[in-house]
Design a protein around this motif. Structure first.
Motif, mmCIF file in Angstrom:
data_model
loop_
_atom_site.group_PDB
_atom_site.id
_atom_site.type_symbol
_atom_site.label_atom_id
_atom_site.label_comp_id
_atom_site.label_asym_id
_atom_site.label_seq_id
_atom_site.Cartn_x
_atom_site.Cartn_y
_atom_site.Cartn_z
ATOM 1 N N PRO A 47 0.825 -1.219 0.000
ATOM 2 C CA PRO A 47 0.000 0.000 0.000
ATOM 3 C C PRO A 47 0.858 1.268 0.000
ATOM 4 C CG PRO A 47 0.079 -0.933 2.192
ATOM 5 C CD PRO A 47 0.847 -1.868 1.317
ATOM 6 N N ILE A 48 0.414 2.253 -0.784
ATOM 7 C CA ILE A 48 1.111 3.532 -0.915
ATOM 8 C C ILE A 48 0.272 4.605 -0.245
ATOM 9 C CG2 ILE A 48 2.016 5.232 -2.541
ATOM 10 C CD1 ILE A 48 2.340 2.927 -4.544
ATOM 11 N N VAL A 49 0.911 5.471 0.531
ATOM 12 C CA VAL A 49 0.222 6.550 1.237
ATOM 13 C C VAL A 49 0.815 7.884 0.811
ATOM 14 C CG1 VAL A 49 -0.382 5.121 3.222
ATOM 15 C CG2 VAL A 49 1.763 6.386 3.229
ATOM 16 N N ALA A 50 0.071 8.944 1.075
ATOM 17 C CA ALA A 50 0.514 10.306 0.778
ATOM 18 C C ALA A 50 0.201 11.194 1.976
ATOM 19 C CB ALA A 50 -0.164 10.844 -0.476
ATOM 20 N N CYS A 51 1.077 12.161 2.230
ATOM 21 C CA CYS A 51 0.891 13.079 3.353
ATOM 22 C C CYS A 51 0.118 14.307 2.884
ATOM 23 C CB CYS A 51 2.240 13.474 3.950
ATOM 24 S SG CYS A 51 3.294 14.387 2.808
ATOM 25 N N GLU A 52 -0.077 15.242 3.778
ATOM 26 C CA GLU A 52 -0.834 16.456 3.463
ATOM 27 C C GLU A 52 -0.057 17.409 2.574
ATOM 28 O OE1 GLU A 52 -3.616 16.796 7.455
ATOM 29 O OE2 GLU A 52 -1.662 17.789 7.424
ATOM 30 N N LEU A 53 1.257 17.162 2.398
ATOM 31 C CA LEU A 53 2.073 17.981 1.498
ATOM 32 C C LEU A 53 2.219 17.343 0.117
ATOM 33 C CD1 LEU A 53 4.897 19.134 3.929
ATOM 34 C CD2 LEU A 53 2.726 20.253 3.411
ATOM 35 N N GLY A 54 1.640 16.161 -0.088
ATOM 36 C CA GLY A 54 1.641 15.543 -1.404
ATOM 37 C C GLY A 54 2.812 14.635 -1.689
ATOM 38 N N ARG A 55 3.557 14.199 -0.680
ATOM 39 C CA ARG A 55 4.691 13.295 -0.911
ATOM 40 C C ARG A 55 4.216 11.843 -0.822
ATOM 41 N NH1 ARG A 55 7.339 17.023 2.916
ATOM 42 N NH2 ARG A 55 8.496 18.568 1.700
ATOM 43 N N LEU A 56 4.878 10.972 -1.582
ATOM 44 C CA LEU A 56 4.506 9.561 -1.657
ATOM 45 C C LEU A 56 5.429 8.729 -0.771
ATOM 46 C CD1 LEU A 56 3.966 9.289 -5.530
ATOM 47 C CD2 LEU A 56 2.211 9.529 -3.783
ATOM 48 N N TYR A 57 4.822 7.767 -0.050
ATOM 49 C CA TYR A 57 5.588 6.903 0.848
ATOM 50 C C TYR A 57 5.032 5.488 0.757
ATOM 51 C CZ TYR A 57 6.117 11.541 3.008
ATOM 52 O OH TYR A 57 6.313 12.878 3.227
ATOM 53 N N ASN A 58 5.891 4.550 1.148
ATOM 54 C CA ASN A 58 5.425 3.197 1.441
ATOM 55 C C ASN A 58 4.828 3.184 2.841
ATOM 56 O OD1 ASN A 58 6.141 1.964 -1.002
ATOM 57 N ND2 ASN A 58 8.248 1.666 -0.311
ATOM 58 N N LYS A 59 3.701 2.545 2.986
ATOM 59 C CA LYS A 59 3.034 2.543 4.293
ATOM 60 C C LYS A 59 3.877 1.848 5.354
ATOM 61 C CE LYS A 59 -1.498 1.773 6.352
ATOM 62 N NZ LYS A 59 -2.868 1.250 6.119
ATOM 63 N N ASP A 60 4.622 0.827 4.966
ATOM 64 C CA ASP A 60 5.475 0.121 5.925
ATOM 65 C C ASP A 60 6.547 1.054 6.489
ATOM 66 O OD1 ASP A 60 3.965 -2.047 5.283
ATOM 67 O OD2 ASP A 60 5.432 -2.916 3.899
ATOM 68 N N ALA A 61 7.117 1.894 5.638
ATOM 69 C CA ALA A 61 8.162 2.821 6.096
ATOM 70 C C ALA A 61 7.597 3.837 7.078
ATOM 71 C CB ALA A 61 8.789 3.527 4.896
ATOM 72 N N ILE A 62 6.376 4.323 6.835
ATOM 73 C CA ILE A 62 5.760 5.292 7.746
ATOM 74 C C ILE A 62 5.463 4.642 9.083
ATOM 75 C CG2 ILE A 62 3.717 6.733 8.117
ATOM 76 C CD1 ILE A 62 5.641 7.933 6.149
ATOM 77 N N ILE A 63 4.978 3.410 9.081
ATOM 78 C CA ILE A 63 4.671 2.723 10.342
ATOM 79 C C ILE A 63 5.943 2.491 11.145
ATOM 80 C CG2 ILE A 63 3.814 0.560 11.308
ATOM 81 C CD1 ILE A 63 1.807 0.484 8.990
ATOM 82 N N ILE A 82 4.592 14.616 10.140
ATOM 83 C CA ILE A 82 3.694 13.479 10.338
ATOM 84 C C ILE A 82 3.747 13.084 11.804
ATOM 85 C CG2 ILE A 82 3.198 11.092 9.699
ATOM 86 C CD1 ILE A 82 4.427 11.655 6.986
ATOM 87 N N ARG A 83 2.634 13.233 12.521
ATOM 88 C CA ARG A 83 2.573 12.934 13.952
ATOM 89 C C ARG A 83 2.046 11.534 14.226
ATOM 90 N NH1 ARG A 83 -1.386 17.748 15.172
ATOM 91 N NH2 ARG A 83 -2.358 16.599 13.446
ATOM 92 N N ASN A 84 1.073 11.088 13.460
ATOM 93 C CA ASN A 84 0.500 9.753 13.631
ATOM 94 C C ASN A 84 0.011 9.260 12.271
ATOM 95 O OD1 ASN A 84 -1.959 11.170 13.260
ATOM 96 N ND2 ASN A 84 -2.118 11.502 15.451
ATOM 97 N N ILE A 85 -0.554 8.053 12.284
ATOM 98 C CA ILE A 85 -0.979 7.434 11.032
ATOM 99 C C ILE A 85 -2.159 8.167 10.408
ATOM 100 C CG2 ILE A 85 -2.656 5.838 12.031
ATOM 101 C CD1 ILE A 85 -0.045 5.024 9.286
ATOM 102 N N LYS A 86 -2.874 8.990 11.182
ATOM 103 C CA LYS A 86 -4.009 9.747 10.642
ATOM 104 C C LYS A 86 -3.555 10.902 9.757
ATOM 105 C CE LYS A 86 -7.191 8.719 14.433
ATOM 106 N NZ LYS A 86 -8.036 9.306 15.498
ATOM 107 N N GLN A 138 -8.499 13.845 -0.044
ATOM 108 C CA GLN A 138 -8.216 13.461 1.332
ATOM 109 C C GLN A 138 -9.342 12.651 1.958
ATOM 110 O OE1 GLN A 138 -7.347 17.175 3.326
ATOM 111 N NE2 GLN A 138 -5.160 16.966 2.959
ATOM 112 N N THR A 139 -10.532 12.728 1.392
ATOM 113 C CA THR A 139 -11.668 11.998 1.970
ATOM 114 C C THR A 139 -11.632 10.518 1.613
ATOM 115 O OG1 THR A 139 -12.962 12.662 0.044
ATOM 116 C CG2 THR A 139 -13.145 14.031 2.021
#
Length: 305
Positions: A47-63, A82-86, A138-139
């Motif tokens: 799974p791929i996630v994105a932050c509120e600034l528009g950067r792309l990350y692997n979800k495993d790396a963020i966790i 990034i403070r938490n997974i939300k 974002q929704t």
């Protein structure tokens, strides 16, 4: 150095000028942004996630980063907001049917298109390789190209049908100006959330205090009603006019008709006790003597026989 054997040195060999700025290959820069994780620098995979600034990350790396922020990692300043997974959103991406994977050119004898991407826009079909501007909601996390949102204007998400608003759109891997705008919007959003939490807490404390006050009043009322219901009549004060130094009415208290709680009850008034039992106590009439029957005290010594 020259001047030996008839060689003539040139100016650029003797005088060193300022170094030229090294130009970054655009294809390599686009591949680093759109094909690799911004934190771990590994290839993007679901799974791929994105932050509120528009950067792309692997979800495993963020966790892993959120579980242990003390560990030293490269590019940790990229995820400082990034403070938490939300604070990240998992993206709902559309696969590219023309993507054959990375193993199709193992021998290196085939042409490899560097601009071919794993994902495309579900509306227009543009590849998400950095040449075209892409945004996500974002929704719901659905990703679309800017061209699709510009040409087909709608208030509903093209993929899942959720309501679409301009404030919920975030540009993926935008320019410096776009990132600054997104950061300001993020700070404003977080400030509003803090104020809303504080107002909710203040309301909750006010409600709890009012409930405590009403509860104490209810307990006092129940106590008073229970005391009145047990048959203990409170002493009532009747005001009677009389002489007083201060000129105010003096209040006289009347004895209650029934027994008062806490008052001593005489044994002689108990009707359930017999006369023989009552005669054992000094309060009985047989124990009372007249003055004639009472003799004077006679002093004597214990040594008198």
């Amino acid at each position: 150095m020259g001047c030996d054997g008839g060689t003539i040195p040139k100016r650029h060999e003797l005088v060193k000028g300022p170094k030229k700025v090294e130009k970054v290959d655009k294809n390599a820069e686009l591949a680093a942004k759109w094909k690799y994780c911004a934190l771990s620098q590994e290839k993007l995979k679901r799974p791929i996630v994105a932050c509120e600034l528009g950067r792309l990350y692997n979800k495993d790396a963020i966790i892993e980063y959120l579980l242990d922020k003390s560990a030293e990692r490269p590019n940790s300043e990229v995820v400082a907001h990034i403070r938490n997974i939300k604070d990240v959103k998992e993206l709902n991406l559309t696969d590219n049917p023309a993507w054959e994977g990375e193993r199709h050119n193992i021998k290196g004898d085939c042409y490899e298109d560097m601009h071919c991407s794993m994902f495309i826009c579900p509306v227009v079909g543009l590849e998400m390789n950095g040449k075209h501007k892409f945004l996500f909601l974002q929704t719901c996390g659905c990703v679309f190209s800017e061209r699709a949102l510009r040409e087909i204007k709608t208030e509903i998400c093209h993929k899942c049908g959720d309501p679409l608003q301009e404030d919920d759109l975030v540009t993926l891997n935008g320019t410096k100006e776009e990132v600054e705008k997104l950061q300001k919007a993020m700070e404003e959003r977080r400030a509003k959330a803090k104020t809303a939490k504080k107002s909710k807490k203040s309301k909750a404390t006010k409600v709890s205090k009012s409930q405590d006050l009403t509860g104490s009043c209810d307990t006092s009322e129940t106590k008073s009603t229970s005391l009145n219901g047990e048959g203990s009549s409170a002493s009532r004060s009747d005001s009677a006019p009389g002489p007083s130094t201060s000129g105010e009415c003096s209040k006289t208290l009347k004895a209650p008709p029934g027994p008062v709680i806490g008052s001593k009850r005489s044994i002689q008034d108990m009707k359930d006790k017999s006369e023989t039992y009552k005669s054992l106590f000094t309060s009985h009439s047989s124990a009372k003597r007249t003055k004639d029957q009472i003799s004077n005290w006679v002093t004597h010594t214990p040594y008198h026989f």
